[in-house]
Design a protein around this motif. Structure first.
Motif, short mmCIF file in Angstrom:
data_model
loop_
_atom_site.label_atom_id
_atom_site.label_comp_id
_atom_site.label_asym_id
_atom_site.label_seq_id
_atom_site.Cartn_x
_atom_site.Cartn_y
_atom_site.Cartn_z
N UNK A 65 0.87 -1.17 0.00
CA UNK A 65 0.00 0.00 0.00
C UNK A 65 0.91 1.23 0.00
N UNK A 66 0.60 2.22 -0.80
CA UNK A 66 1.46 3.40 -0.89
C UNK A 66 1.63 4.08 0.47
N UNK A 67 0.70 3.89 1.40
CA UNK A 67 0.76 4.55 2.71
C UNK A 67 1.91 4.04 3.57
N UNK A 68 2.45 2.85 3.26
CA UNK A 68 3.52 2.29 4.09
C UNK A 68 4.90 2.75 3.63
N UNK A 69 4.98 3.49 2.55
CA UNK A 69 6.26 3.97 2.02
C UNK A 69 6.58 5.35 2.61
N UNK A 70 7.84 5.56 2.94
CA UNK A 70 8.33 6.85 3.47
C UNK A 70 7.73 7.21 4.83
N UNK A 71 7.39 6.23 5.64
CA UNK A 71 6.91 6.53 6.98
C UNK A 71 8.08 6.96 7.88
N UNK A 72 7.86 7.86 8.83
CA UNK A 72 8.89 8.17 9.83
C UNK A 72 9.27 6.89 10.59
N UNK A 73 10.51 6.82 11.03
CA UNK A 73 10.96 5.57 11.66
C UNK A 73 12.13 5.86 12.59
N UNK A 74 12.45 4.87 13.43
CA UNK A 74 13.68 4.89 14.20
C UNK A 74 14.58 3.78 13.67
N UNK A 75 15.89 4.01 13.69
CA UNK A 75 16.81 2.99 13.20
C UNK A 75 17.34 2.12 14.33
N UNK A 76 16.74 2.22 15.51
CA UNK A 76 17.01 1.28 16.60
C UNK A 76 16.25 -0.01 16.31
N UNK A 77 16.48 -1.01 17.13
CA UNK A 77 15.69 -2.24 17.04
C UNK A 77 14.22 -1.89 17.20
N UNK A 78 13.38 -2.41 16.29
CA UNK A 78 11.94 -2.17 16.34
C UNK A 78 11.18 -3.36 16.91
#
Length: 501
Positions: A313-326
């Motif tokens: 789904x296009x909504x899951x692309x370019x979401x804000x994120x953390x580069x720590x373990x998720x």
């Protein structure tokens, strides 16, 4: 009547140092001297920035990183362009060294998991004994998590902050992994969000903004470092500091080398050592006349990718994120022949690629890497010390020397990978049928002078010389796969609380 103050020495300002000082500063009639190398660190302003300012800040960080470093993949974590100092291992830089206020907690990923009675099997205490100290430290460091399937293994998660945001694809991977039906594998795989020392409360000046630059150094100081709390502790009137390298201790005395001068400080009623396993091991060797410790344990870590091949789904692309373990995958053994293992799952974060890619090329591939975060995840599988590498620690010409001892055994890695593939490979997620990559070293060092050890009698109170106590992971009887730092803090707090009663 005037009461004499208890004069206490504390060595180290990292995870164990936090536990030690937190316990000591409950006492009123006390005088504390903190010994550490206290090398200066340059930290950026913690003022909240706009997205534009954040982007510009990290442009400058990456420019400096590239001017100082050569190609490395995967790249090492840095702290505002500064890599971790290292001890030599077999003559080459290999083991992480603590050199500044806050120790290795300036570089850690914030994962804060409590040991269960399984991890404490060979200890003289239980999870129930540690719970009050976990609870106290969790309020200091601020743990962000949500209640989920991991609680079925770890019990209370000690969360104090709101859950941090994970992307929709991590939610999908978590839900899919936990939907695995019972099978005949040797491990049950469960999934849940990381329990992480991260500021997530709205309105706090250092609340995480999910910019994804965690491994380059957090501009807003959202990831907890003991430096934050210990800086406040050091401003207490009962506390003074001595800058220098502690060489040795004896009853009532601490000897320090600083600026080409050796000086001994005396009159201490108790001395608490929490300088981190490698540093503390060196101090203990010199202090006891031993030339070697028991083998220093380390967790073997295996890296493998997880792909998503389903429809996006296009909504899951370019979401804000953390580069720590998720996410954390817990591998619960179904028989006593196996040990608990854990996998920490990460985004395909920018730092991994931008560290090495020239800036003009990065501008072209940036959008591709961003898109790939919905398709590619990276897992780091931790196994117990029994299945991992270890190191010899010896004094040679009065200097600590580290050399390889046991190699990682790989004995259960095929069983672990079979279990995680059976749990993950569905609903579009897929772990390729390739062998995971074993990292050369990790940073979870322990067990050089365990309770009731063979080379040195460290009592159950952690005392190894009269009124001298060893408070970090050096005293751990063994090394589980579960991240150590939260337990180092809690156990140090427990040792000191009991010693001061």
């Amino acid at each position: 009547m005037k009461f004499l103050k208890s004069k206490i020495a504390v060595i180290g300002t990292g995870a164990a140092g936090l536990g030690i000082l937190t316990a000591l500063l409950k006492k009123k009639n006390i005088e504390i001297t903190v010994f550490d190398v206290f090398e200066e660190e340059d930290f950026p302003s913690l003022a909240k920035a706009t997205e534009l300012k954040v982007e510009k800040f990290y442009d400058e960080i990456y420019s400096e990183i590239k001017s100082k470093t050569s190609f490395k993949f995967p790249p090492p974590k840095t702290h505002f362009t500064k890599p971790l100092a290292k001890y030599k291992l077999d003559g080459k830089p290999g083991l992480f060294k603590s050199k500044s206020l806050g120790g290795l907690t300036n570089y850690w990923g914030g994962t804060s998991l409590a040991f269960t009675d399984n991890e404490l099997e060979n200890w003289h205490i239980s999870r129930k004994d540690l719970n009050p100290y976990y609870s106290e430290l969790s309020k200091l460091i601020g743990i962000s998590s949500r209640n989920d399937k991991l609680d079925s293994y770890f019990g209370e998660n000690f969360a104090t902050n709101p859950p941090y945001k994970i992307t929709r694809m991590f939610d999908k991977l978590d839900e899919s992994t936990n939907s695995t039906s019972e099978n005949e594998d040797n491990y049950q795989v469960i999934s849940g969000t990381n329990r992480v020392a991260l500021e997530t409360r709205e309105g706090e000046v250092n609340s995480c903004i999910y910019c994804g630059e965690c491994l380059a150094g957090c501009f807003s100081d959202s990831i907890y470092s003991t430096r934050k709390t210990i800086e406040k502790y050091l401003s207490d009137d009962r506390v003074k500091t001595v800058k220098g390298k502690v060489i040795r201790v004896e009853e009532g005395k601490v000897t320090v080398s600083a600026e080409n001068k050796v000086e001994t400080y005396s009159g201490f009623s108790k001395i608490f050592i929490g300088a981190g396993c490698p540093n503390s091991t060196e101090i203990v060797l010199r202090s006891t006349g031993l030339t070697k410790s028991e083998k220093m344990a380390d967790n073997a870590v295996y890296v493998f990718p997880i792909l998503y091949l389903g429809k996006l789904d296009y909504k899951v692309v370019n979401e804000p994120y953390v580069s720590l373990c998720n996410l954390i995958f817990g591998f619960i053994p179904k028989s006593k022949d196996y040990k608990f293992a854990q996998a920490q799952v990460y985004s395909n974060f920018d730092y991994m690629w931008r560290y090495n890619i020239p800036e003009p090329i990065w501008k072209v591939v940036k959008s591709l890497v961003s898109y790939s975060r919905a398709r590619v995840f990276w897992a780091r599988l931790y196994v117990s010390g029994e299945e991992s590498q270890s190191y010899n620690c010896e004094l040679v010409n009065d200097e600590i020397n580290f050399s390889g001892a046991d190699k990682a055994s790989n004995k259960n890695i095929n069983e672990l990978m079979k279990s995680v593939r059976n749990a993950v490979n569905k609903n579009g997620f897929y772990i390729p049928p390739v062998s995971p990559i074993l990292q050369k070293t990790n940073s979870h060092y322990s067990s050089t002078f365990p309770y009731k050890g063979n080379l040195l009698d460290v009592s159950e109170s952690a005392e190894f010389l009269p009124n001298v106590y060893l408070c970090d992971s050096s005293v751990f009887p063994d090394l589980p796969a579960v991240s150590l730092t939260f337990t180092i803090m809690a156990n140090a707090n427990r040792i000191v609380s009991e010693a001061m009663n």
